[in-house]
Scaffold this motif. Structure first.
Motif, short mmCIF file in Angstrom:
data_model
loop_
_atom_site.label_atom_id
_atom_site.label_comp_id
_atom_site.label_asym_id
_atom_site.label_seq_id
_atom_site.Cartn_x
_atom_site.Cartn_y
_atom_site.Cartn_z
N MET A 189 0.83 -1.20 0.00
CA MET A 189 0.00 0.00 0.00
C MET A 189 0.86 1.26 0.00
SD MET A 189 -3.02 -0.93 -0.40
CE MET A 189 -3.80 0.66 -0.15
N ASN A 190 1.96 1.25 0.79
CA ASN A 190 2.86 2.42 0.81
C ASN A 190 3.49 2.64 -0.56
OD1 ASN A 190 2.33 2.89 3.49
ND2 ASN A 190 4.11 1.76 4.24
N LEU A 191 3.95 1.55 -1.16
CA LEU A 191 4.55 1.68 -2.49
C LEU A 191 3.50 2.04 -3.53
CD1 LEU A 191 7.15 -1.24 -2.57
CD2 LEU A 191 7.54 1.18 -2.19
N LEU A 192 2.29 1.53 -3.34
CA LEU A 192 1.21 1.86 -4.28
C LEU A 192 1.00 3.37 -4.33
CD1 LEU A 192 -1.10 1.03 -6.16
CD2 LEU A 192 -2.55 0.74 -4.13
N GLU A 193 1.05 4.02 -3.19
CA GLU A 193 0.88 5.48 -3.16
C GLU A 193 1.99 6.17 -3.94
OE1 GLU A 193 0.62 6.77 0.85
OE2 GLU A 193 -1.21 5.62 1.31
N GLN A 194 3.22 5.71 -3.76
CA GLN A 194 4.35 6.30 -4.47
C GLN A 194 4.23 6.07 -5.98
OE1 GLN A 194 6.87 8.12 -3.23
NE2 GLN A 194 6.15 7.98 -1.12
N ILE A 195 3.92 4.83 -6.35
CA ILE A 195 3.80 4.50 -7.76
C ILE A 195 2.62 5.25 -8.38
CG2 ILE A 195 3.40 2.64 -9.42
CD1 ILE A 195 4.77 0.76 -7.38
N HIS A 196 1.55 5.35 -7.62
CA HIS A 196 0.36 6.08 -8.12
C HIS A 196 0.72 7.53 -8.45
CE1 HIS A 196 -3.41 8.40 -7.78
NE2 HIS A 196 -3.96 7.33 -8.35
N ASP A 197 1.56 8.15 -7.60
CA ASP A 197 1.98 9.53 -7.87
C ASP A 197 2.74 9.63 -9.18
OD1 ASP A 197 0.81 10.33 -5.53
OD2 ASP A 197 2.68 10.38 -4.37
N LYS A 255 0.35 -4.70 -9.96
CA LYS A 255 -0.84 -5.50 -10.28
C LYS A 255 -2.12 -4.80 -9.85
CE LYS A 255 0.93 -9.05 -12.34
NZ LYS A 255 0.61 -9.31 -13.78
N THR A 256 -2.06 -4.08 -8.72
CA THR A 256 -3.24 -3.34 -8.25
C THR A 256 -3.60 -2.22 -9.23
OG1 THR A 256 -2.72 -3.79 -5.93
CG2 THR A 256 -4.16 -1.92 -6.38
N LEU A 257 -2.59 -1.48 -9.70
CA LEU A 257 -2.86 -0.41 -10.66
C LEU A 257 -3.39 -0.97 -11.97
CD1 LEU A 257 0.24 1.90 -10.08
CD2 LEU A 257 -2.15 2.42 -9.55
N GLU A 258 -2.88 -2.14 -12.36
CA GLU A 258 -3.39 -2.78 -13.57
C GLU A 258 -4.85 -3.16 -13.39
OE1 GLU A 258 -2.45 -6.74 -16.31
OE2 GLU A 258 -0.93 -6.03 -14.88
N ALA A 259 -5.21 -3.72 -12.22
CA ALA A 259 -6.60 -4.11 -11.95
C ALA A 259 -7.52 -2.89 -11.91
CB ALA A 259 -6.67 -4.88 -10.64
N GLN A 260 -6.97 -1.75 -11.48
CA GLN A 260 -7.77 -0.52 -11.40
C GLN A 260 -7.95 0.14 -12.76
OE1 GLN A 260 -5.61 1.82 -8.53
NE2 GLN A 260 -6.53 0.75 -6.76
N GLY A 261 -7.24 -0.36 -13.78
CA GLY A 261 -7.35 0.22 -15.11
C GLY A 261 -6.50 1.44 -15.33
N ALA A 262 -5.52 1.67 -14.44
CA ALA A 262 -4.63 2.82 -14.62
C ALA A 262 -3.51 2.52 -15.61
CB ALA A 262 -4.03 3.23 -13.28
N LEU A 290 6.86 -9.51 -14.14
CA LEU A 290 6.05 -8.39 -14.63
C LEU A 290 6.44 -8.08 -16.08
CD1 LEU A 290 6.29 -5.86 -11.64
CD2 LEU A 290 4.27 -7.22 -12.29
N PRO A 291 5.49 -7.64 -16.90
CA PRO A 291 5.85 -7.18 -18.24
C PRO A 291 6.84 -6.00 -18.12
CG PRO A 291 3.48 -7.47 -18.06
CD PRO A 291 4.04 -7.59 -16.67
N LEU A 292 7.76 -5.93 -19.07
CA LEU A 292 8.73 -4.83 -19.05
C LEU A 292 8.09 -3.48 -19.38
CD1 LEU A 292 11.90 -6.34 -20.77
CD2 LEU A 292 11.73 -5.49 -18.42
N GLN A 293 7.08 -3.48 -20.24
CA GLN A 293 6.50 -2.23 -20.72
C GLN A 293 4.99 -2.20 -20.45
OE1 GLN A 293 8.32 0.17 -21.97
NE2 GLN A 293 10.25 -0.89 -22.33
N TYR A 294 4.53 -1.07 -19.96
CA TYR A 294 3.10 -0.83 -19.75
C TYR A 294 2.70 0.46 -20.46
CZ TYR A 294 2.50 -4.30 -15.97
OH TYR A 294 2.39 -5.46 -15.25
N TRP A 295 1.42 0.54 -20.75
CA TRP A 295 0.81 1.81 -21.14
C TRP A 295 0.21 2.46 -19.90
CZ3 TRP A 295 2.08 3.90 -25.43
CH2 TRP A 295 2.20 3.17 -26.62
N VAL A 296 0.47 3.75 -19.72
CA VAL A 296 -0.28 4.53 -18.73
C VAL A 296 -1.52 5.03 -19.45
CG1 VAL A 296 -0.30 6.54 -17.22
CG2 VAL A 296 1.80 5.21 -17.49
N LEU A 297 -2.69 4.57 -19.04
CA LEU A 297 -3.93 4.87 -19.76
C LEU A 297 -4.44 6.27 -19.42
CD1 LEU A 297 -5.69 1.42 -19.32
CD2 LEU A 297 -4.33 2.24 -21.26
N PRO A 298 -5.10 6.90 -20.38
CA PRO A 298 -5.66 8.25 -20.12
C PRO A 298 -6.63 8.21 -18.94
CG PRO A 298 -5.76 7.72 -22.46
CD PRO A 298 -5.39 6.45 -21.75
#
Length: 368
Positions: A14-22, A66-73, A89-97
């Motif tokens: 959860m702590n890292l999720l906040e950082q990654i979310h930013d 994985k949480t951000l992926e499930a949230q559709g971010a 984990l996949p090496l590359q992700y899209w950050v969705l609008p």
């Protein structure tokens, strides 16, 4: 794994999720996707979180992803390679609008739509900020009484409406007006031409001016003035006024001419600068930037400069645009010495400075 370890892994995630979310949020826009590299992201998070490993390290990091992926971010690239870690984990992700809801009141927008266009803000709701709305209200209030207002400088109007005299002169201000579908003229704001140094032939009144000579460099400006005073400036058409262009400054100051002299008269504008790409570029931009003036090369003076082909110097650092040379050759005699020198200098990255012409090198019979 006991419940204590599960709790700590969850808390770390959860702590890292906040950082990654930013980080992810900073990359999101309302319309386009952005790339996200997992290896670079983890490195960034490690630099941000001093106790990264105490908070669960890579395991917590992967859980947050994985949480951000499930949230559709974020969304993995199709066919992306994995990072070779566990869990993988996949090496590359899209950050969705991100989905941004409009924040301005529709009724208020309708009230201001009598003078302004809001299509941009409907398409890009992330621009619907309180600061932007305050600026729009200032513009709308002005437009309601614009007919009674006087023309002033861009800087003066900018200070009045936005509290900063430079705002409308900067890209940010111009883009703001463009978003609303208006320009400076709607605000009765004018870019006044920068003043220039000039010399009026003695005995010539402003209403008699027809022939205008613009020279690039200061030394040649004084040379031409001195030659005309002595009656030695043997050109087919004697200039009624000589303007010091001051290099590229003339591209901004040219309009000042029409603030000094009648705009309803026909003038013959001639320009002469160094025989090099920069000098040709200034003339090219004057010609096409002020089409009503039709500025052309002072062909006779270029012909005089071409006599001093032995005085060429290097101009390898100048940017060459073939349109500039083609324009010059179009407006000088094809088989002239000037045309020949222009072609040769261009091919060899050489230039002929305007300073080759002095009161000593200019003689009667030099041109013509």
């Amino acid at each position: 794994m006991d419940d204590t370890h599960k709790y700590e892994d969850w808390r770390g995630a959860m702590n890292l999720l906040e950082q990654i979310h930013d980080v992810v949020t900073s990359k999101q826009s309302a319309k386009t996707k952005a790339r996200l590299n997992v290896i670079r992201l983890e490195s960034d998070i490690r630099s941000r979180v001093a106790d990264y490993y105490e908070q669960g390290g890579y395991t917590a990091f992967a859980a947050a992803i994985k949480t951000l992926e499930a949230q559709g971010a974020i969304q993995p690239f199709k066919g992306s390679a994995v990072n070779g870690r566990t869990p993988a984990l996949p090496l590359q992700y899209w950050v969705l609008p991100r989905n941004i809801e409009p924040s301005w009141d529709s009724l208020q927008i309708m009230k201001l739509s009598d003078h302004l266009q809001f299509g941009f803000y409907r398409r890009y709701p992330e621009w619907q900020t309180s600061d932007e709305w305050h600026r729009i209200e200032s513009v709308h209030a002005f437009l309601q009484s614009a007919e009674e207002r006087q023309w002033v400088s861009v800087e003066e109007r900018s200070l009045e409406l936005f509290g900063h005299e430079k705002y409308l002169s900067e890209p940010e201000g111009s883009q703001f007006l463009s978003r609303l579908g208006i320009d400076h003229s709607a605000l009765k704001a004018k870019r006044w031409g920068e003043p220039f140094v000039m010399w009026l032939r003695p005995g010539t009144s402003p209403h008699e001016i027809r022939e205008v000579l613009i020279v690039e460099n200061l030394s040649f400006f004084h040379t031409v003035v001195m030659l005309q005073r002595r009656g030695c400036l043997n050109l087919s058409d004697q200039p009624d006024i000589i303007i010091y262009g001051e290099g590229k400054k003339i591209e901004r100051s040219f309009s000042f001419f029409y603030e000094l002299f009648p705009v309803d008269r026909s003038y013959s504008f001639r320009y002469v600068g160094d025989m090099d790409p920069e000098g040709y570029g200034i003339l090219y931009r004057l010609h096409y930037g002020y089409p009503e003036a039709g500025v052309l090369p002072a062909a006779e003076i270029y012909e005089a400069m071409a006599q001093f082909h032995q005085h060429t110097v290097s101009c390898e650092t100048q940017t060459k645009d073939e349109r500039y040379l083609a324009f010059m050759l179009q407006h000088v005699t094809p088989d002239s010495r000037a045309a020949s020198s222009m072609r040769a200098c261009w091919a060899m990255n050489k230039r002929i400075p305007q300073e080759v012409l002095t009161v000593e090198t200019w003689r009667k019979g030099t041109v013509g």
